[in-house]
Design a protein around this motif. Structure first.
Motif, PDB file in Angstrom:
ATOM      1  N   GLY A 152     -79.361 -44.033 -56.353  1.00 50.56           N
ATOM      2  CA  GLY A 152     -79.386 -45.455 -56.635  1.00 50.56           C
ATOM      3  C   GLY A 152     -80.768 -46.068 -56.539  1.00 50.56           C
ATOM      4  N   ARG A 153     -80.825 -47.332 -56.121  1.00 42.87           N
ATOM      5  CA  ARG A 153     -82.072 -48.100 -56.125  1.00 42.87           C
ATOM      6  C   ARG A 153     -82.991 -47.625 -55.005  1.00 42.87           C
ATOM      7  N   VAL A 154     -84.255 -47.418 -55.363  1.00 42.76           N
ATOM      8  CA  VAL A 154     -85.254 -47.004 -54.378  1.00 42.76           C
ATOM      9  C   VAL A 154     -85.829 -48.246 -53.705  1.00 42.76           C
ATOM     10  N   LEU A 155     -85.809 -48.235 -52.376  1.00 44.41           N
ATOM     11  CA  LEU A 155     -86.301 -49.374 -51.607  1.00 44.41           C
ATOM     12  C   LEU A 155     -87.766 -49.225 -51.217  1.00 44.41           C
ATOM     13  N   ARG A 156     -88.181 -47.978 -50.937  1.00 46.00           N
ATOM     14  CA  ARG A 156     -89.534 -47.783 -50.410  1.00 46.00           C
ATOM     15  C   ARG A 156     -89.946 -46.316 -50.586  1.00 46.00           C
ATOM     16  N   LEU A 157     -91.248 -46.107 -50.817  1.00 46.15           N
ATOM     17  CA  LEU A 157     -91.823 -44.764 -50.858  1.00 46.15           C
ATOM     18  C   LEU A 157     -92.939 -44.670 -49.838  1.00 46.15           C
ATOM     19  N   GLU A 158     -93.059 -43.485 -49.232  1.00 43.77           N
ATOM     20  CA  GLU A 158     -94.148 -43.227 -48.303  1.00 43.77           C
ATOM     21  C   GLU A 158     -94.704 -41.838 -48.574  1.00 43.77           C
ATOM     22  N   GLU A 159     -96.011 -41.707 -48.480  1.00 42.92           N
ATOM     23  CA  GLU A 159     -96.657 -40.422 -48.712  1.00 42.92           C
ATOM     24  C   GLU A 159     -96.906 -39.728 -47.375  1.00 42.92           C
ATOM     25  N   LYS A 160     -96.209 -38.602 -47.145  1.00 37.25           N
ATOM     26  CA  LYS A 160     -96.344 -37.798 -45.927  1.00 37.25           C
ATOM     27  C   LYS A 160     -96.303 -38.680 -44.666  1.00 37.25           C
ATOM     28  N   PRO A 161     -95.215 -39.385 -44.460  1.00 41.02           N
ATOM     29  CA  PRO A 161     -95.141 -40.330 -43.332  1.00 41.02           C
ATOM     30  C   PRO A 161     -95.030 -39.617 -41.988  1.00 41.02           C
ATOM     31  N   GLU A 162     -95.630 -40.214 -40.970  1.00 35.14           N
ATOM     32  CA  GLU A 162     -95.530 -39.662 -39.618  1.00 35.14           C
ATOM     33  C   GLU A 162     -94.118 -39.824 -39.071  1.00 35.14           C
ATOM     34  N   HIS A 163     -93.479 -40.937 -39.434  1.00 34.76           N
ATOM     35  CA  HIS A 163     -92.106 -41.205 -38.996  1.00 34.76           C
ATOM     36  C   HIS A 163     -91.261 -41.508 -40.237  1.00 34.76           C
ATOM     37  N   PRO A 164     -90.749 -40.470 -40.904  1.00 34.19           N
ATOM     38  CA  PRO A 164     -90.028 -40.657 -42.170  1.00 34.19           C
ATOM     39  C   PRO A 164     -88.765 -41.506 -42.008  1.00 34.19           C
ATOM     40  N   ARG A 165     -88.480 -42.340 -42.996  1.00 33.73           N
ATOM     41  CA  ARG A 165     -87.270 -43.154 -43.004  1.00 33.73           C
ATOM     42  C   ARG A 165     -86.076 -42.382 -43.575  1.00 33.73           C
ATOM     43  N   SER A 166     -86.338 -41.229 -44.187  1.00 29.26           N
ATOM     44  CA  SER A 166     -85.252 -40.402 -44.717  1.00 29.26           C
ATOM     45  C   SER A 166     -85.760 -38.966 -44.826  1.00 29.26           C
ATOM     46  N   ASP A 167     -84.870 -38.077 -45.247  1.00 27.00           N
ATOM     47  CA  ASP A 167     -85.267 -36.685 -45.482  1.00 27.00           C
ATOM     48  C   ASP A 167     -85.274 -36.370 -46.972  1.00 27.00           C
ATOM     49  N   LEU A 168     -85.414 -37.407 -47.808  1.00 32.37           N
ATOM     50  CA  LEU A 168     -85.403 -37.244 -49.257  1.00 32.37           C
ATOM     51  C   LEU A 168     -86.830 -37.151 -49.783  1.00 32.37           C
ATOM     52  N   ALA A 169     -87.201 -35.950 -50.214  1.00 27.81           N
ATOM     53  CA  ALA A 169     -88.569 -35.704 -50.685  1.00 27.81           C
ATOM     54  C   ALA A 169     -88.642 -35.793 -52.201  1.00 27.81           C
ATOM     55  N   LEU A 170     -89.783 -36.252 -52.687  1.00 32.28           N
ATOM     56  CA  LEU A 170     -90.049 -36.280 -54.122  1.00 32.28           C
ATOM     57  C   LEU A 170     -90.280 -34.854 -54.610  1.00 32.28           C
ATOM     58  N   VAL A 171     -89.536 -34.474 -55.619  1.00 31.40           N
ATOM     59  CA  VAL A 171     -89.621 -33.117 -56.150  1.00 31.40           C
ATOM     60  C   VAL A 171     -90.852 -32.930 -57.040  1.00 31.40           C
ATOM     61  N   GLY A 172     -91.313 -33.980 -57.676  1.00 33.78           N
ATOM     62  CA  GLY A 172     -92.428 -33.851 -58.615  1.00 33.78           C
ATOM     63  C   GLY A 172     -91.972 -33.975 -60.055  1.00 33.78           C
ATOM     64  N   VAL A 173     -90.820 -34.620 -60.260  1.00 33.97           N
ATOM     65  CA  VAL A 173     -90.293 -34.910 -61.593  1.00 33.97           C
ATOM     66  C   VAL A 173     -89.961 -36.400 -61.639  1.00 33.97           C
ATOM     67  N   TYR A 174     -90.555 -37.109 -62.604  1.00 31.64           N
ATOM     68  CA  TYR A 174     -90.396 -38.553 -62.703  1.00 31.64           C
ATOM     69  C   TYR A 174     -90.163 -38.919 -64.164  1.00 31.64           C
ATOM     70  N   ALA A 175     -89.335 -39.917 -64.414  1.00 31.72           N
ATOM     71  CA  ALA A 175     -89.203 -40.498 -65.749  1.00 31.72           C
ATOM     72  C   ALA A 175     -89.711 -41.933 -65.685  1.00 31.72           C
ATOM     73  N   PHE A 176     -90.594 -42.289 -66.619  1.00 35.30           N
ATOM     74  CA  PHE A 176     -91.227 -43.607 -66.610  1.00 35.30           C
ATOM     75  C   PHE A 176     -91.078 -44.290 -67.960  1.00 35.30           C
ATOM     76  N   THR A 177     -91.037 -45.612 -67.931  1.00 34.40           N
ATOM     77  CA  THR A 177     -91.272 -46.414 -69.118  1.00 34.40           C
ATOM     78  C   THR A 177     -92.747 -46.801 -69.130  1.00 34.40           C
ATOM     79  N   ALA A 178     -93.135 -47.527 -70.173  1.00 30.60           N
ATOM     80  CA  ALA A 178     -94.530 -47.947 -70.287  1.00 30.60           C
ATOM     81  C   ALA A 178     -94.952 -48.891 -69.174  1.00 30.60           C
ATOM     82  N   ALA A 179     -94.006 -49.379 -68.377  1.00 26.14           N
ATOM     83  CA  ALA A 179     -94.354 -50.264 -67.265  1.00 26.14           C
ATOM     84  C   ALA A 179     -95.256 -49.583 -66.247  1.00 26.14           C
ATOM     85  N   VAL A 180     -95.252 -48.260 -66.201  1.00 24.69           N
ATOM     86  CA  VAL A 180     -96.065 -47.557 -65.215  1.00 24.69           C
ATOM     87  C   VAL A 180     -97.550 -47.725 -65.485  1.00 24.69           C
ATOM     88  N   HIS A 181     -97.929 -48.011 -66.714  1.00 24.45           N
ATOM     89  CA  HIS A 181     -99.361 -48.087 -67.022  1.00 24.45           C
ATOM     90  C   HIS A 181    -100.032 -49.264 -66.304  1.00 24.45           C
TER      91      HIS A 181
END
Length: 357
Positions: A152-181
């Protein structure tokens, strides 16, 4: 939808191999890691792919060519320094235009591919869609906090956090629209001097843009370390269909799913599958396998090797037992006078090792 495939990283965790070659071209079951990513893109119906390359551009071009062998049209995009995933998106702006696109790390191995992920990205369109997996140590990854648990909806992302809010890691696959630019233009370099894609996605979240995630339980590896390479090699070998295309003499035994490539020769040896013996390789008076991939033009004599990967041109002689090892191109392993029961080796290209007894 286009794809942006990243193949410009330095591969520091795979040194010394990546001093002399691209990590994305390291072999898994005698095929470059990058080949599996290209197969996955083509299977998902993607035609146009931009490959972001760095100092190993020439080698990658030699393997991939124009992409037609994979059913793709490939454009090469040079990243002169590895300045982050968001930087790769920046330099690909002209290639991507205003199209939706898939961002895929070229050293990733996803056995289930990306077909389902892309189908959902098209039908449940969001500014960004992330693929996640549960990991034992989230502090080593980019981590997502997702409303409702894992979909579902992503609330927050953290890069290598010292105190992670979850155990869900980014795999390295993303789908983007042109909004990312606009997002990648709006962020600043991180403490390590890179433009982080996690920061760009967080910027999108902060702007109120829809960012969604889904979780996969399928095996996933980034093949960024020797242990990951060996694990993926084992997984892929489990799917290989055996066949004897080369020459196996009457004094040899082949058991299980073993592929002996055309031009390979096996004499007085025992090969236990799953295993692959590459073209031009000669195996004499040895035991190979299981879960061993021997590259092209290797020479193995009077040795025992299991759960290992040998890159093209390696030579092994008089090794009583080699396990869980990655042997580089042109490397030489020969026995010294004293006998050792087992060896684990991580040997760079053109190395020479004398085993003690």
């Amino acid at each position: 939808m286009k794809a942006l495939l990243l193949a410009g990283g330095t591969g520091s965790r795979l040194r010394p191999f990546t001093h002399t070659g691209a990590k994305q071209l390291m072999p898994i079951a005698n095929r470059p890691v990058l080949s599996y990513a290209l197969d996955a893109l083509a299977a998902a119906g993607i035609a146009e792919t931009g490959i972001v390359v760095g100092s190993h551009e020439r080698e990658i071009r030699r393997v991939v060519g124009d992409g037609s062998a994979f059913g793709l049209r490939v454009t090469y995009l040079r990243q002169h320094r590895p300045l982050g995933l968001a930087h790769a998106v920046r330099i690909a702006r002209d290639f991507l235009g205003d199209d939706d696109f898939l961002l895929y790390l070229g050293d990733n191995y996803l056995p289930e591919g990306v077909t389902g992920f892309l189908r959902r990205a098209r039908t449940e369109r969001a500014a960004a869609r992330l693929l996640l997996t549960r990991v034992a140590d989230p502090t080593a990854f980019g981590v997502a906090e997702v409303e409702g648990g894992d979909e579902g909806r992503v609330l927050r992302l953290e890069e290598k956090p010292e105190h992670p809010r979850s155990d869900l890691a980014l795999v390295g696959v993303y789908a983007f629209t042109a909004a990312v630019h606009e997002a990648v233009r709006s962020i600043s370099p991180s403490a390590r001097g890179e433009l982080e894609i996690t920061h760009a996605v967080q910027w999108m979240i902060d702007q109120g843009l829809p960012v969604r995630a889904e979780t996969t339980a399928a095996p996933w590896r980034d093949t960024g370390s020797v242990d990951d390479m060996l694990e993926v090699n084992r997984h892929v070998l489990d799917t290989v269909t055996g066949g004897i295309e080369g020459k196996v003499d009457a004094e040899s035994t082949v058991r299980g799913r073993v592929l002996v490539a055309e031009g390979a020769v096996v004499r007085g040896s025992r090969i236990t599958g799953p295993a692959i013996i590459g073209a031009g390789t000669v195996v004499t008076d040895s035991m190979i396998g299981p879960y061993t991939a021997v590259g092209e033009d290797c020479r193995i004599e009077d040795s025992a090797i299991a759960h290992s990967v040998l890159l093209p041109g390696a030579r092994i002689a008089g090794a009583p037992r080699i396990e869980d090892s990655l042997i580089g191109r042109g490397a030489v392993v020969v026995a010294s006078p004293r006998l050792s029961r087992s060896h684990r080796l991580v040997i760079g290209d053109d190395s020479r090792v004398h085993l003690t007894s």
